[in-house]
Every structure is written in C-alpha cells, then in structure tokens.
Design an enzyme around this catalytic site. Structure first.
Site, short mmCIF file in Angstrom:
data_model
loop_
_atom_site.label_atom_id
_atom_site.label_comp_id
_atom_site.label_asym_id
_atom_site.label_seq_id
_atom_site.Cartn_x
_atom_site.Cartn_y
_atom_site.Cartn_z
N ASP A 1 9.84 -5.45 9.16
CA ASP A 1 8.72 -5.16 10.04
C ASP A 1 8.43 -6.45 10.79
OD1 ASP A 1 6.51 -2.71 10.02
OD2 ASP A 1 5.64 -4.59 10.68
N ALA B 1 4.42 4.14 3.09
CA ALA B 1 3.93 2.92 2.47
C ALA B 1 4.01 1.79 3.50
CB ALA B 1 4.76 2.56 1.23
N LYS B 2 3.37 0.69 3.20
CA LYS B 2 3.46 -0.49 4.05
C LYS B 2 3.02 -1.69 3.21
CE LYS B 2 4.50 -1.13 8.49
NZ LYS B 2 5.53 -0.37 9.23
N GLY B 3 3.49 -2.85 3.58
CA GLY B 3 3.09 -4.04 2.85
C GLY B 3 3.36 -5.29 3.64
N ALA C 1 0.85 -1.19 0.00
CA ALA C 1 0.00 0.00 0.00
C ALA C 1 0.89 1.24 0.00
CB ALA C 1 -0.91 0.01 1.22
#
Length: 441
Positions: free
Chosen positions: A171, A130-132, A85
């Site tokens: 993460d 962002a992150k995923g 994202a």
C-alpha cells in the site's frame, strides 16, 4: 486525475439510518471511517437488508494495535505504533494492504478495511476486508531500518495473519520488497516457506506478473468503459490525472496508448499541463524516479488543486484521500470523475458533485485491479503454478468488465449514482453471506 447521456440528478436525500451519521457530513476533513460508515448506511437504505447485519458491518471484527521497536542505524531505539484492522471475513480470508505513513491511525485502518470488504465483494472475490500499517515516515528510514521495521512488525502481527486467515499486500509507502521481507520473516517463524501469506511480492519468490500495474490498469479499463457509456470517444477525450505513482502512471500510459489525450499529470510537488497532450511514457513514475514530474518539459505547470479543476472531460484523482471536498466540488469542470485513489471524495463533495450532474465512478470499482490480481497471485501460490503476464491481463480485463456490468445494471435499475450502485452490489453480496451463515453462537 465527457458528457453523460443522463445527468445523475435527483439523488435521494439521506434518510433512515443514514440521517444520524450524515448530520455533520459537511464538517471536513472527515476520516476514512466516517466516510465508510456514511456510505454503508446510504447503501443500506436502498436495499432490503436486516438492520442487525448493517449494525455488525459498521464495526470491525478486531483491531490489533502493536508497538514496533526498531534499532536505528545510529544505535538508538525508536518505538513506532502499528495496526491491523480486520473488518469482515464472511466471504473468505481478510485481505488488505499495509501502509507506512506518518498519519496512519486506528480509525483510518478501520475505514480502509471496510472499503476492502466492499471492494472484494463488488469484484465477487472470496475475501473479506482488512487494512493495516505503521505510523512512520518511510522517507526518514534507511533501507536497513525499513527492513528491521518490517521484520519486527511481521513478528508483532504474526499470530493474526496467514494465507487462510489474513493476507497483507503493498500500500502507500510499501512495495514488493517490503512484502518479501514480511513473507520471509513469517516463513522463518513457521519453519517453512509460506508465499501465500502476502501478495504483491516480487515474482521470483511467488509474486504475480502484472501485480504492480494492476490498480492503474483497472482504473484505465473502468475509465474507458465509463467514457464509452457516457457517450464519448476515448480517442477524443482530455484526461487529467492527479498522482503519478503506480496507479496514476499506469492508468495514464494505458489511456494514452488507447488514444486518450492525457493533458495533465502531477506528483506531490505539482503537475504538468499541455492541452495538446503529454508524452506519458517519457514522464518518470514515482517508482522510476521519485518526485520527478516537474523536471519534465511542458508548456504550463499547475498545482495539485488546480489540476482537479481543469476544464477536461475526465479527471482521475489517483494520489491520496479527501482531495475532492465541499470547498472545491463546485469548481470541478470535468464531465466525469473516476476515483483512482482510496477515498478521494468526501461525503459532502460527493453530494455536491452529484447535484451538479457529474458522474463519479467509485474507488471500490475503479481501482479494484490490485486486489483482483492479488487474488490471482494467491491462487498461483496455493497451486504452485505461475501465470504469464498475458494471462493475468486477460483475466483482469474479464473480471473488471464483469464487475462493471453488475454495477451498471444496478445503476440503471435503481436510477442511482455509480457509487450507490457499486455499494448496493457489494452490500447485497456481503449481507446474503451473513444471512446464510447466521450468527454464531
């Protein structure tokens, strides 16, 4: 996870654009996206900002959903779902972690990506958010399966990442080795070594010294500043820390070194409690020995829920999100909360805790050391010149204190909570960049 000089009471009620999203704030649990949007609108109500910019920032720029087929060790193929994202890049390339966890969802990645935008802005870094991740339990995978998963995921998202476009990092459930595999997979397809495509790598292939410890170190630095600000002496402060992974263990040990009395720490199975203080360096972190906290000697053991409710000066939730809720917010006895995890406090709990006069220093400031040292790593990769651990620590200390001062000034000028002050700083910077750049076409 101190008594304050001025209780944070009388916080303004939710109003304006916030009212629509706050109507069901007391229904829990809430998603990271719901929390992030409420926090956005709350901050927007406190500054003069174009509502059209707020409308843009409530949504991600793009969300990539991919399927990740992986051959298991027994020869069968299992298909997982992965996400990336991308929230906002007005201030620079997208930046944010990749997590491997069974509860990874699209909305979680969007919400966490929004937090990364604010985190980078509050630290004044030239990145967006962002992150995923992949919806998988990494404990169920062998090392070989994890490598195959990572390399296939890297290939599926390869067109949407890059050192000047979108830069992943470790993460929950991922680590420097994961980033090494991802960097190698990307580099093989590009035909050249591209260390800047990810951060959080091992130093031997372009990673930065001090990256793994950085989120916990920043939590300790901000906790120290908050303890002093609220009229306490760190050497006379009892601290409880939920979570003993990279963030919790590094924060605990540094606060211990500075003279704080760390009385409780925990992992997923529960925690240790000793009112006379624990030897934090003798307790293995999750990285050193997974789930070993309760194997260590201590006068008492506590559950993770009980740890948050201990009668201490400072509590630091440094494990997972949504642990401070409407159900337990009224029982928090700490005088100060410093958020080490991402999103540990729900919107309903945040209001209850604020009404009780307990200051909460938010995650987008406290644990921002990770993305800050990732920025240092990115600079080192671009310039092909590494920094010493001493320099990384000195630069991190300087950046954290600058961010602390910016948030403190807003808090005092506007008479708002620490969280609102941090969001005002972040949103003001992002909104100004949007205003200057305009809307194309």
């Amino acid at each position: 996870m101190a008594a304050e000089s001025e209780p944070e009471r009388g916080v303004e009620a939710d109003s304006g654009a916030d009212a629509a999203v706050a109507a069901d704030a007391d229904s829990e649990p809430e998603s990271a996206l719901e929390t992030a949007r409420r926090q956005l609108h709350r901050a927007a109500d406190r500054i003069d900002i174009d509502p059209n910019i707020v409308a843009r920032l409530a949504h991600p720029k793009a969300v990539h959903e991919v399927t990740v087929p992986v051959e298991r060790d027994d020869g069968t193929v299992e298909v997982f779902t992965g996400y990336r994202a991308r929230h906002d890049s007005v201030r620079g390339p997208y930046k944010g972690g990749l997590r491997y966890h069974p509860e990874v969802t699209r909305d979680e990645c969007v919400g966490l990506g929004m937090w990364m935008t604010w985190k980078c802005a509050v630290m004044d870094l030239p990145f967006g958010g962002a992150k995923g991740g992949v919806a998988v339990n990494p404990k169920d995978l062998s090392t070989a399966e994890t490598e195959r998963l990572t390399r296939r995921f890297a290939e599926e998202i390869r067109d949407s990442i890059g050192p000047t476009v979108d830069i992943p990092a470790p993460d929950m459930g991922t680590d420097p080795q994961t980033m090494a595999w991802l960097m190698d997979a990307y580099s093989m397809q590009e035909g050249e070594t591209v260390p800047g495509v990810v951060t959080g790598k091992p130093p031997v292939i372009g990673g930065s010294e001090g990256r793994a410890e950085a989120p916990g170190r920043s939590v300790a630095i901000i906790a120290r500043e908050a303890i002093d600000y609220h009229g306490m002496d760190v050497r006379e402060t009892d601290v409880a820390i939920q979570g003993y992974g990279s963030v919790g263990s590094n924060a605990a040990r540094l606060l211990d070194d500075w003279g704080a009395n760390v009385v409780a720490v925990s992992d997923v199975n529960g925690g240790l409690y000793d009112p006379n203080g624990l030897d934090t360096h003798a307790i293995p972190s999750h990285d050193e020995e997974p789930e070993a906290v309760l194997d260590q000697p201590a006068p008492e053991t506590v559950s993770n829920g009980e740890l948050l409710e201990l009668d201490v000066d400072v509590v630091i939730p440094a494990a997972i999100g949504n642990v401070l809720t409407a159900e337990n917010a009224g029982r928090i006895r700490a005088d100060l909360v410093v958020e080490g995890a991402n999103g540990p406090t729900t919107s309903a709990a945040d209001r209850i805790i604020a009404d009780r006069g307990i200051p909460v220093v938010p995650d987008i400031l406290a644990n921002a050391g990770g993305v800050t040292v990732s920025y240092f790593e990115w600079l080192q990769d671009i310039n092909r010149r590494s920094w010493s651990l001493e320099r990384v620590r000195e630069e991190l200390e300087s950046e954290m204190l600058d961010a602390w001062d910016a948030v403190r000034r807003e808090r005092e000028a506007r008479e708002v909570t620490w969280r609102d002050a941090a969001y005002v700083v972040a949103l003001s910077r992002v909104a100004e960049a949007h205003d200057v750049r305009g809307l194309w076409p």
